[in-house]
Scaffold this motif. Structure first.
Motif, short mmCIF file in Angstrom:
data_model
loop_
_atom_site.label_atom_id
_atom_site.label_comp_id
_atom_site.label_asym_id
_atom_site.label_seq_id
_atom_site.Cartn_x
_atom_site.Cartn_y
_atom_site.Cartn_z
N ALA A 76 -73.77 -78.48 -21.13
CA ALA A 76 -74.67 -79.48 -20.55
C ALA A 76 -74.24 -79.83 -19.13
O ALA A 76 -75.07 -79.95 -18.22
CB ALA A 76 -74.70 -80.73 -21.41
N ALA A 77 -72.93 -79.96 -18.92
CA ALA A 77 -72.44 -80.30 -17.58
C ALA A 77 -72.69 -79.15 -16.60
O ALA A 77 -73.12 -79.38 -15.47
CB ALA A 77 -70.95 -80.63 -17.65
N GLY A 135 -76.41 -87.34 -16.79
CA GLY A 135 -75.14 -87.88 -17.27
C GLY A 135 -75.22 -88.52 -18.64
O GLY A 135 -74.31 -88.36 -19.46
N ARG A 136 -76.29 -89.24 -18.90
CA ARG A 136 -76.44 -89.88 -20.21
C ARG A 136 -76.53 -88.85 -21.32
O ARG A 136 -76.03 -89.04 -22.42
CB ARG A 136 -77.66 -90.80 -20.24
CG ARG A 136 -77.45 -92.07 -19.45
CD ARG A 136 -78.61 -92.99 -19.53
NE ARG A 136 -78.81 -93.40 -20.93
CZ ARG A 136 -79.72 -94.26 -21.32
NH1 ARG A 136 -80.53 -94.80 -20.44
NH2 ARG A 136 -79.85 -94.57 -22.59
N THR A 156 -73.97 -85.94 -25.80
CA THR A 156 -73.56 -84.67 -26.40
C THR A 156 -72.11 -84.70 -26.86
O THR A 156 -71.76 -84.07 -27.86
CB THR A 156 -73.80 -83.52 -25.40
OG1 THR A 156 -75.16 -83.55 -24.98
CG2 THR A 156 -73.49 -82.17 -26.02
N VAL A 157 -71.26 -85.44 -26.17
CA VAL A 157 -69.85 -85.52 -26.58
C VAL A 157 -69.64 -86.57 -27.68
O VAL A 157 -68.62 -86.57 -28.35
CB VAL A 157 -68.94 -85.78 -25.36
CG1 VAL A 157 -68.96 -87.23 -24.92
CG2 VAL A 157 -67.52 -85.33 -25.64
N LEU A 158 -70.62 -87.42 -27.90
CA LEU A 158 -70.48 -88.50 -28.88
C LEU A 158 -70.18 -88.01 -30.31
O LEU A 158 -69.35 -88.63 -30.99
CB LEU A 158 -71.73 -89.39 -28.86
CG LEU A 158 -71.68 -90.65 -29.71
CD1 LEU A 158 -70.47 -91.53 -29.37
CD2 LEU A 158 -72.97 -91.44 -29.54
N PRO A 159 -70.77 -86.92 -30.80
CA PRO A 159 -70.39 -86.47 -32.15
C PRO A 159 -68.90 -86.18 -32.29
O PRO A 159 -68.32 -86.44 -33.34
CB PRO A 159 -71.22 -85.19 -32.35
CG PRO A 159 -72.44 -85.43 -31.53
CD PRO A 159 -71.92 -86.15 -30.30
N ALA A 169 -85.47 -85.95 -19.73
CA ALA A 169 -85.60 -87.28 -20.33
C ALA A 169 -84.23 -87.74 -20.77
O ALA A 169 -83.54 -87.03 -21.50
CB ALA A 169 -86.55 -87.27 -21.50
N ALA A 170 -83.86 -88.91 -20.33
CA ALA A 170 -82.62 -89.51 -20.83
C ALA A 170 -82.95 -90.07 -22.21
O ALA A 170 -84.09 -90.38 -22.50
CB ALA A 170 -82.15 -90.60 -19.88
#
Length: 145
Positions: free
Chosen positions: A58-59, A65-66, A71-74, A136-137
C-alpha cells in the motif's frame, strides 16, 4: 503495485475467514487435545505477515495514509489476541483450570477476532477501489481519480 496490494488484502481477508473456520474445527474436535487448535494457531501467525506485506504494498502504491494505517491494524489486533490469551492464562486457578475471571478475559478473544474480520473486510474493499483508481479513505465516499 495497486493490484498486488488488492491481492494481498484479499489474501488477508481469506486468512481471517480461515482462522474462524479453524477455531470452529478446534472447538468441535473430540476429544479436545493439544493439537485441536493447531491450524488455528498456524493461521494466526500468517495474518500478521500478510498484513505487513499488504502495508508495504500500500505504501509503495502510494495509497492514502489512512488506508495504509488501516492495513497494518490487523497486525496490531493479532498482537492483542496473543495478549488476551496470555492475560487469561494468568487468571487460571492453581490447578491450571479456567476461572470465571480468565473466562471473562478469554471471551474477548472472539470479540477481538470479529474486529480483525471487520478491519480486514474494510481493507479489502478499500484496496479493490484503490486498485481500480477510485480513492476513498475509510468512512468517506469514493471518488474517481
Amino acid at each position: 503495485m495497486r493490484r498486488v496490494y488488492a491481492v494481498l488484502a484479499g489474501l488477508m481477508l481469506f486468512a481471517v475467514v480461515a482462522q474462524f473456520y479453524f477455531a470452529a474445527v478446534g472447538a468441535f474436535d473430540k476429544p479436545q487435545e493439544d493439537g485441536s487448535y493447531a491450524l488455528h494457531g498456524m493461521t494466526g501467525m500468517i495474518i500478521p505477515v500478510i498484513s505487513l506485506l499488504a502495508t508495504v504494498a500500500a505504501a509503495v502504491a502510494r495509497a492514502p495514509g489512512r488506508l495504509i494505517g488501516l492495513t497494518v491494524l490487523p497486525l496490531g489486533l493479532v498482537v492483542v489476541q496473543v495478549l488476551i490469551i496470555a492475560v487469561g492464562g494468568l487468571l487460571d486457578d492453581s490447578a491450571g483450570n479456567t476461572s470465571p475471571g480468565s473466562l471473562a478475559i478469554l471471551g474477548l478473544h472472539a470479540i477481538n477476532g470479529l474486529a480483525v474480520m471487520a478491519v480486514s473486510g474494510m481493507v479489502f474493499r478499500q484496496a479493490r477501489l484503490f486498485s481500480k483508481g477510485v480513492a476513498a479513505a475509510p468512512g468517506e465516499t469514493a471518488r474517481v481519480r
